[in-house]
Design a protein around this motif. Structure first.
Motif, mmCIF file in Angstrom:
data_model
loop_
_atom_site.group_PDB
_atom_site.id
_atom_site.type_symbol
_atom_site.label_atom_id
_atom_site.label_comp_id
_atom_site.label_asym_id
_atom_site.label_seq_id
_atom_site.Cartn_x
_atom_site.Cartn_y
_atom_site.Cartn_z
ATOM 1 N N LEU A 144 0.827 -1.201 0.000
ATOM 2 C CA LEU A 144 0.000 0.000 0.000
ATOM 3 C C LEU A 144 0.863 1.253 0.000
ATOM 4 N N LYS A 145 1.919 1.264 0.801
ATOM 5 C CA LYS A 145 2.824 2.410 0.823
ATOM 6 C C LYS A 145 3.419 2.653 -0.561
ATOM 7 N N GLN A 146 3.783 1.582 -1.227
ATOM 8 C CA GLN A 146 4.370 1.692 -2.562
ATOM 9 C C GLN A 146 3.369 2.268 -3.554
ATOM 10 N N VAL A 147 2.137 1.769 -3.513
ATOM 11 C CA VAL A 147 1.129 2.190 -4.488
ATOM 12 C C VAL A 147 0.681 3.632 -4.229
ATOM 13 N N VAL A 148 0.461 3.971 -2.960
ATOM 14 C CA VAL A 148 0.014 5.325 -2.629
ATOM 15 C C VAL A 148 1.055 6.365 -3.033
ATOM 16 N N SER A 149 2.325 5.987 -2.937
ATOM 17 C CA SER A 149 3.398 6.920 -3.275
ATOM 18 C C SER A 149 3.594 7.085 -4.778
ATOM 19 N N ASP A 150 2.910 6.275 -5.557
ATOM 20 C CA ASP A 150 3.007 6.345 -7.017
ATOM 21 C C ASP A 150 2.133 7.492 -7.530
ATOM 22 N N GLY A 151 2.753 8.490 -8.113
ATOM 23 C CA GLY A 151 2.015 9.661 -8.580
ATOM 24 C C GLY A 151 0.946 9.351 -9.598
ATOM 25 N N SER A 152 1.109 8.275 -10.372
ATOM 26 C CA SER A 152 0.131 7.945 -11.407
ATOM 27 C C SER A 152 -1.197 7.478 -10.823
ATOM 28 N N VAL A 153 -1.205 7.049 -9.564
ATOM 29 C CA VAL A 153 -2.443 6.588 -8.926
ATOM 30 C C VAL A 153 -3.290 7.778 -8.482
ATOM 31 N N GLU A 154 -2.636 8.907 -8.232
ATOM 32 C CA GLU A 154 -3.319 10.168 -7.912
ATOM 33 C C GLU A 154 -4.180 10.077 -6.652
ATOM 34 N N VAL A 155 -3.565 9.581 -5.591
ATOM 35 C CA VAL A 155 -4.210 9.583 -4.274
ATOM 36 C C VAL A 155 -3.783 10.848 -3.546
ATOM 37 N N THR A 156 -4.739 11.553 -2.939
ATOM 38 C CA THR A 156 -4.429 12.806 -2.267
ATOM 39 C C THR A 156 -4.534 12.665 -0.754
ATOM 40 N N LEU A 157 -3.902 13.596 -0.064
ATOM 41 C CA LEU A 157 -3.962 13.621 1.387
ATOM 42 C C LEU A 157 -5.401 13.830 1.866
ATOM 43 N N ALA A 158 -6.139 14.671 1.176
ATOM 44 C CA ALA A 158 -7.533 14.936 1.551
ATOM 45 C C ALA A 158 -8.367 13.657 1.483
ATOM 46 N N GLN A 159 -8.131 12.846 0.479
ATOM 47 C CA GLN A 159 -8.874 11.590 0.349
ATOM 48 C C GLN A 159 -8.540 10.633 1.486
ATOM 49 N N LEU A 160 -7.254 10.504 1.810
ATOM 50 C CA LEU A 160 -6.838 9.583 2.860
ATOM 51 C C LEU A 160 -7.315 10.030 4.237
ATOM 52 N N ARG A 161 -7.546 11.312 4.401
ATOM 53 C CA ARG A 161 -8.031 11.840 5.673
ATOM 54 C C ARG A 161 -9.558 11.832 5.764
ATOM 55 N N GLY A 162 -10.197 11.393 4.699
ATOM 56 C CA GLY A 162 -11.647 11.302 4.721
ATOM 57 C C GLY A 162 -12.359 12.588 4.387
ATOM 58 N N SER A 168 -14.087 7.714 -1.601
ATOM 59 C CA SER A 168 -13.610 8.511 -2.732
ATOM 60 C C SER A 168 -12.445 7.890 -3.476
ATOM 61 N N VAL A 169 -11.720 6.985 -2.841
ATOM 62 C CA VAL A 169 -10.482 6.487 -3.442
ATOM 63 C C VAL A 169 -10.429 4.960 -3.511
ATOM 64 N N GLY A 170 -11.380 4.274 -2.894
ATOM 65 C CA GLY A 170 -11.297 2.832 -2.747
ATOM 66 C C GLY A 170 -11.185 2.061 -4.055
ATOM 67 N N GLN A 171 -12.061 2.355 -5.009
ATOM 68 C CA GLN A 171 -12.063 1.600 -6.260
ATOM 69 C C GLN A 171 -10.759 1.792 -7.027
ATOM 70 N N ARG A 172 -10.312 3.035 -7.128
ATOM 71 C CA ARG A 172 -9.083 3.311 -7.876
ATOM 72 C C ARG A 172 -7.863 2.681 -7.191
ATOM 73 N N LEU A 173 -7.818 2.771 -5.878
ATOM 74 C CA LEU A 173 -6.674 2.220 -5.164
ATOM 75 C C LEU A 173 -6.672 0.696 -5.200
ATOM 76 N N HIS A 174 -7.850 0.085 -5.082
ATOM 77 C CA HIS A 174 -7.921 -1.379 -5.167
ATOM 78 C C HIS A 174 -7.429 -1.859 -6.525
ATOM 79 N N GLU A 175 -7.832 -1.164 -7.583
ATOM 80 C CA GLU A 175 -7.379 -1.551 -8.924
ATOM 81 C C GLU A 175 -5.864 -1.428 -9.049
ATOM 82 N N ALA A 176 -5.293 -0.387 -8.432
ATOM 83 C CA ALA A 176 -3.837 -0.213 -8.477
ATOM 84 C C ALA A 176 -3.133 -1.318 -7.688
ATOM 85 N N LEU A 177 -3.697 -1.702 -6.560
ATOM 86 C CA LEU A 177 -3.124 -2.799 -5.771
ATOM 87 C C LEU A 177 -3.179 -4.116 -6.538
ATOM 88 N N MET A 178 -4.267 -4.329 -7.251
ATOM 89 C CA MET A 178 -4.441 -5.579 -7.986
ATOM 90 C C MET A 178 -3.518 -5.689 -9.191
#
Length: 244
Positions: A144-162, A168-178
């Motif tokens: 997860l640390k590796q994927v979140v740090s990948d700029g192409s996934v486009e996860v933001t601090l606001a999303q992770l803080r709720g 807001s980010v679950g589907q995109r992040l799950h696809e990146a993990l998979m």
């Protein structure tokens, strides 16, 4: 010295490895900036508050978010069908628009698979299962640390803080993990898992045979636990061949 080396070789090379896979589906959540609604049923509210407060130290990590720099992140990882996972999921389903959200769904079911030696480990033993689940969670946090740090996934601090809600980010992040998941050797090709070999915890153990990590010390650790679970509902007695 030569005799010791021959003995070590006999131990590592004389025993036939019986590699099997231990699958476990993990619910992965980030603890957000919100608090559970006061209107939540008292029993559920107490459980949710405990989930937010009792974050294992190995699930607290620092991630490098593009544009935000190092960011402290609190994660909770549960076996997907556990009571804790269900409690968080039910709360999110009942409060899908809460901002900031207390829980942010990162994956509702990340399929992990730990390759282990069945000649050494008996997965009908709840202590062995607990060890394997812990290793799966540790590997999931690392990924997860590796994927979140990948700029192409486009996860933001606001999303992770709720701040943008719990989903807001679950589907995109799950696809990146998979993207890191593969079919298991000898298994169906339409099912993919984040697969890895069980870790040998003994730094002085004999060198592993090629392609597989020795698990003698893991077996010893598991049996020394004496039936003590570590994750409440996560450490329920196992079913042979099951992953919880």
């Amino acid at each position: 010295a030569a005799a010791a080396a021959q003995a070590a070789a006999a131990v590592s090379g004389g025993r036939k490895s019986a590699q099997k896979h231990f699958p476990v589906s993990l619910a992965v959540l980030a603890i957000g900036e919100g608090v559970p609604e006061k209107a939540t049923a008292p029993k559920q509210l107490h459980r949710l508050k405990q989930l937010m407060l009792k974050v294992p130290k190995e699930h607290k990590c620092t991630v490098e978010l593009p544009g935000s720099g190092p960011t402290q992140l609190k994660l909770r990882l549960f076996v997907a069908n556990s009571e804790d996972a269900k409690a968080a999921r039910d709360y999110v389903d009942a409060n899908p628009s809460q901002r900031p959200a207390p829980f942010v769904i990162l994956s509702t079911g990340l399929p992990m698979a730990v390759t282990y030696d069945a000649a050494l480990l008996d997965v009908s033993d709840a202590n062995v299962v607990d060890c394997l689940r812990k290793q799966a969670k540790t590997r999931a946090v690392k990924l997860l640390k590796q994927v979140v740090s990948d700029g192409s996934v486009e996860v933001t601090l606001a999303q992770l803080r709720g701040e943008e809600g719990p989903g807001s980010v679950g589907q995109r992040l799950h696809e990146a993990l998979m993207q890191h998941a593969v079919p298991l050797a000898g298994g169906p090709q339409d099912k993919r898992y984040v697969s890895f070999h069980a870790r040998n915890r003994h730094p002085g153990a004999a060198a592993p045979s090629p392609g597989f990590t020795m698990l003698d010390s893991l077996a010893a650790v598991a049996h020394s636990l004496g039936g003590q679970g570590s994750d409440g509902a996560d450490a329920a007695p196992s079913r042979r061949g099951g992953g919880g």
